[in-house]
Design a protein around this motif. Sequence first.
Motif, mmCIF file in Angstrom:
data_model
loop_
_atom_site.group_PDB
_atom_site.id
_atom_site.type_symbol
_atom_site.label_atom_id
_atom_site.label_comp_id
_atom_site.label_asym_id
_atom_site.label_seq_id
_atom_site.Cartn_x
_atom_site.Cartn_y
_atom_site.Cartn_z
ATOM 1 N N SER B 247 0.861 -1.189 0.000
ATOM 2 C CA SER B 247 0.000 0.000 0.000
ATOM 3 C C SER B 247 0.893 1.232 0.000
ATOM 4 N N ASP B 248 0.374 2.326 -0.519
ATOM 5 C CA ASP B 248 1.157 3.565 -0.534
ATOM 6 C C ASP B 248 1.408 4.082 0.866
ATOM 7 N N ASP B 249 0.413 3.913 1.756
ATOM 8 C CA ASP B 249 0.620 4.403 3.117
ATOM 9 C C ASP B 249 1.803 3.676 3.775
ATOM 10 N N MET B 250 1.901 2.355 3.561
ATOM 11 C CA MET B 250 3.057 1.623 4.101
ATOM 12 C C MET B 250 4.340 2.096 3.421
ATOM 13 N N ALA B 251 4.275 2.391 2.127
ATOM 14 C CA ALA B 251 5.463 2.881 1.419
ATOM 15 C C ALA B 251 5.935 4.212 2.006
ATOM 16 N N VAL B 252 4.985 5.093 2.337
ATOM 17 C CA VAL B 252 5.348 6.379 2.944
ATOM 18 C C VAL B 252 5.963 6.151 4.322
ATOM 19 N N GLY B 253 5.412 5.223 5.086
ATOM 20 C CA GLY B 253 5.998 4.885 6.388
ATOM 21 C C GLY B 253 7.436 4.406 6.216
#
Lengths: 341, 341
Positions: B247-253
């Motif tokens: 997911s993009d949110d995990m990528a940002v994390g």
Amino acid sequence: MTVKIKDVARRAGVSVTSVSRVLNGEKYVSEDILNRVNQAIEELNYSPSYIARSLKKQKTNTIGVIVPDLTSNFYSTILSSIEETASKYGYNLIVCNIAENLSKELKYLHIFQEMRVEGIIIMHEKTNEEIVNFIRNATMPILFSSVQSPDADFISVLIDDYQAAYDATEYLIRSGHTAISYLGGDLEDVTSGQNRYNGFRDALSKHHITIPEEYVKFGDYKLPSGHRLMGELLALAQPPTVVFAASDDMAVGALNCVLDQGFRVPEDVSIMGFDGSTITDIVRPSITSMQQPIYEMGQVSLENLHRLIIRDKHRPQADIMLQHQLVERESCKTMHPSNSR
Amino acid sequence: MTVKIKDVARRAGVSVTSVSRVLNGEKYVSEDILNRVNQAIEELNYSPSYIARSLKKQKTNTIGVIVPDLTSNFYSTILSSIEETASKYGYNLIVCNIAENLSKELKYLHIFQEMRVEGIIIMHEKTNEEIVNFIRNATMPILFSSVQSPDADFISVLIDDYQAAYDATEYLIRSGHTAISYLGGDLEDVTSGQNRYNGFRDALSKHHITIPEEYVKFGDYKLPSGHRLMGELLALAQPPTVVFAASDDMAVGALNCVLDQGFRVPEDVSIMGFDGSTITDIVRPSITSMQQPIYEMGQVSLENLHRLIIRDKHRPQADIMLQHQLVERESCKTMHPSNSR
């Protein structure tokens, strides 16, 4: 010995039916009966949990929420908090996104009424005569959250936006900035438009700071407008040393514009946001922001709407002001040792 | 000459009442009558705008949407698109956030039914027997968006998550990476959990690449889990050269974890996301991501739910697969000139 509904009726000098109508939150109960019943409930320490239970039967247990823009980080955060608190109180939450459209707002308010929701939370400030008429005649409590209500008869849960912007600006001045730019919101919005801008202006005046006219620009709270306006500022012969944006999304847009042009934040230009949305912690450098207690705001809004619904004796009689707080992150630098006063 | 309802009835060999029942989208019309009426409508070129108008009267014009998590950038984007399309078709949109809670989902589905919504869009994949029973017996069309429906009788609008993850992994391999890490979602989710993980695994196998077991970790799609898992990867003696997050949110994390430890993206480690949410363009460096056509997905979902509601002759008979697309941004570097095959 358990206090019963007939004890309340006897103490209040009214019929059991009247007490039951008060407990059920029916609208057409006279103020006199309402006060007597509530006083009797208080004196006899009549169990609120029983009230809650007796209320439950005839109710839809549903609350409607009007949101101006679901893609905004601010509103999605406050909604999560309302959702969580609503769950605790046994309410279902129905969310309608009006995309800043007043005719949609009116339509959804009518749908809420047809659905017999027990209360409504509105997070949108712009209004028109039809909406004001609707809320004045509504059969269920309506509470405004994060914005000022259009009418003193309605409760708002919000921060003091004027003071918050004033304090943020003073913080920048104390940090040694005098070339301060302001990226504002829509001046038609009292809370987030006018109040924040006035707080900014008055803090500058108080400290005898004047800025060039072109340091003040107005966008729409959203990221792209922050990016665009920052581009205009960077193109000036004398760009500001700090930019104070009236929303975090605009602050992020400004941040990206600075980085995209190869400059550094805060070394070349400082940036301050407003709201304290989660995005301020997600971007790098993280953004110093004048924080609204977003989570608490959702919680307090729901709790007080609940008090209005059950006509609790502690239901709010006036606006509820929550405390703003400046959260220092990485995007603002101090121009000189902080000894300015 | 305007075609009238009685012309349709005559051509179909049924009563005017039967045509009207078909037009009103009533449930208990036999398949035979439905087909004959629809064929007659087609042959006579009976005006769909008239159909729309005649439908309007008895309807609530309301659609209910079940969202798993309103704070996710992915869902707020797809909701805006559904909202915009719903407006064009004259529907009101009622959104319920279930916060990943199945008992809330069931409760909201019942509320939708009581409200007589005309159709429901569900964006949540995990399910249970009660929910499956509800949707099988529902009196209104239900469409699944961005996830696989639990039952072949229901239409899903989604991408081929397996192929998308496969293609993303091949892109990384072609860019010269062999030390590839995967931050997965919940394996109980077929679409975003299992399918993406299997696509990743199979692409590695096809290219005879083996990776250490500790390069594969599972989170919950949200930012903090990406940050935490990236920390574990950076602590390895031999960290990966690239991290592919489900997911993009995990990528940002993961991105923030790398930056916070003083490393650079993509110079020290590359990062790829999945979804193509707006956050990939907001952070710096921007994140290369396997993009779902989020906006189109919302639009196509609403349009096809509308077709199901009005029993349009072009209503979908099977799942609608949309095209994924790799969007290259700044977070992935090429390990050597791209001549690997």
